[in-house]
Scaffold this active site. Sequence first.
Site, mmCIF file in Angstrom:
data_model
loop_
_atom_site.group_PDB
_atom_site.id
_atom_site.type_symbol
_atom_site.label_atom_id
_atom_site.label_comp_id
_atom_site.label_asym_id
_atom_site.label_seq_id
_atom_site.Cartn_x
_atom_site.Cartn_y
_atom_site.Cartn_z
ATOM 1 N N GLU A 177 79.761 111.659 22.944
ATOM 2 C CA GLU A 177 78.777 110.834 22.215
ATOM 3 C C GLU A 177 79.230 110.565 20.780
ATOM 4 O O GLU A 177 78.500 110.798 19.810
ATOM 5 C CB GLU A 177 77.413 111.535 22.231
ATOM 6 N N GLU A 368 76.190 111.779 31.960
ATOM 7 C CA GLU A 368 74.955 112.519 31.652
ATOM 8 C C GLU A 368 73.742 111.681 32.019
ATOM 9 O O GLU A 368 73.648 110.532 31.581
ATOM 10 C CB GLU A 368 74.857 112.866 30.155
HETATM 11 C C1 BGP Z 1 73.304 114.750 24.901
HETATM 12 C C2 BGP Z 1 74.372 115.810 24.827
HETATM 13 C C3 BGP Z 1 74.230 116.938 25.750
HETATM 14 C C4 BGP Z 1 72.807 117.238 26.211
HETATM 15 C C5 BGP Z 1 71.911 116.028 26.312
HETATM 16 C C6 BGP Z 1 70.439 116.370 26.506
HETATM 17 O O1 BGP Z 1 73.195 114.253 23.633
HETATM 18 O O2 BGP Z 1 75.647 115.229 25.083
HETATM 19 O O3 BGP Z 1 74.839 118.026 25.085
HETATM 20 O O4 BGP Z 1 72.265 118.248 25.491
HETATM 21 O O5 BGP Z 1 72.024 115.207 25.212
HETATM 22 O O6 BGP Z 1 69.854 116.587 25.246
HETATM 23 P P1 BGP Z 1 68.961 117.872 24.979
HETATM 24 O O7 BGP Z 1 69.808 119.049 25.393
HETATM 25 O O8 BGP Z 1 68.662 117.830 23.536
HETATM 26 O O9 BGP Z 1 67.733 117.722 25.865
#
Ligand code: BGP
Length: 469
Positions: A177, A368
């Site tokens: 990201e 993701e």
């Molecule tokens: C993205 C990241 C992941 C993951 C996901 C979900 O930004 O790449 O690391 O964490 O978000 O977010 P969160 O864990 O804050 O729910």
Amino acid sequence: MSKVRHNFPKGFLWGGAIAANQAEGAYLEDGKGLDISACFPHGIKHDYDGQVEEGKFYPTHEAIDFYHRYREDLAMMEEMNFKVFRTSIAWSRIFPNGDDAVPNEAGLKYYDDLFDEMHKRGMEPLITLSHYETPVHLVKEYGSWRSRKLIGFFLRYCETVFKRYRGKVKYWLTFNEINNMRRMPGAAGGIFFKEGENQQQAVYQATHHMFVANSLAIKLCHEICPETKIGCMLSLSNVYPFTCNPNDVFETMELRRRSLFFGDVMIRGHYPKYLESFWEKEGVEIHMEPGDEEILQAHTADYLGFSYYRTSTHEYGKPFFGDTGGDQGTPNPYLETTPWGWQIDPVGLRYTLNELYDRYQIPLFVVENGLGQIDVPDEKGVIHDDYRIDYVRRHIQAMKLAIEDGVDIMGYTYWGPIDIVSAGTGEMKKRYGFIYVDRENDGSGTLERRKKDSFDWYAKVIASNGEEL
Ligand code: BGP
């Protein structure tokens, strides 16, 4: 004329995704150095301590102890028929300070064993080189990616792991990201602002160094292991105009471009013009070395990996916010919302896949996508997460429609197939997994793993190559 494809291609890469810092724990074990993820007591959206403060609880220090339990966990992923498993190599396990002359053999050995275990269980590793895990020493000594020296340190790390894992890792991603440099530059690039500095200058100069590092890593990867694919990775949950007011429409396009800018540079190979007026307003001047532009043009991403969780909307003149789920503005009245304010939009995934394929015409990988929810075990301790099954089913249906639209999608790695530490908030309570982990926000719990109802459902989805939903 090729016929319309109505199903997932053979060899579609079904699986799941985690990140070292949110799962491994063992944050200083076997020679590992301190990285920035270990200094956020409440997740990357909140205060960064810069060091580990005595007596304070940091959720990622033990996380879910994947470091010691990965064999058990990968056995469960194999039960779900995973073809691919995404995680990151923690840079500071390989180069504890980031600028060390020689790598830490214990760290290299750990990932050797991890990747061997994945292959043993029928999974291809999909590996992120930097997932919010910049070594703290690089932040303190060099100001992190502000310094051009980080390009060299990063390439030493890349060369070491490309050579070590040649033949074991076929899919790489550079910076997780990277477009979060504009929303969370601390987590995304170790950029913590200094008193009185021009913050946008710091962000975009650091980003330029990361762009050059990304391209040179792609060059190295193609030289050392030509059979692999190396992609860039962006957070691309989408944002719609709140109304058909042309001002909403235009400003929303500008907002979307703030993220697509990163893909434009790393996939098209050059800086677009549209950010220059923003930089002029902010007093940003990107300092480039001779040859930088040629490097960016010559070495572009093989594919675009991206995260997609939700959509939001933007109203002209209104401020917008961003977090680990992407840009966030005015709630969309047509969509349901999770307890963390993330709005569920499977059609948005189809829309985003078409948007990105139209723009870049390279293979896309949904690395993701997932639902963070409050899971409550029943009296027997079982979690009936039909809401998670519904979320994933609808997003898989959206991907299938995008394939019918002609979009080339490589795979789908569900985010958090096992409960892990939330990046944004440091919570365990925000559970994504098909596998429950007995661990609470305060670190209590046995770390025992248990299947949720969604576990067997997802196993069937993969076994049927996305047909049995
Ligand atoms: C993205 C990241 C992941 C993951 C996901 C979900 O930004 O790449 O690391 O964490 O978000 O977010 P969160 O864990 O804050 O729910």
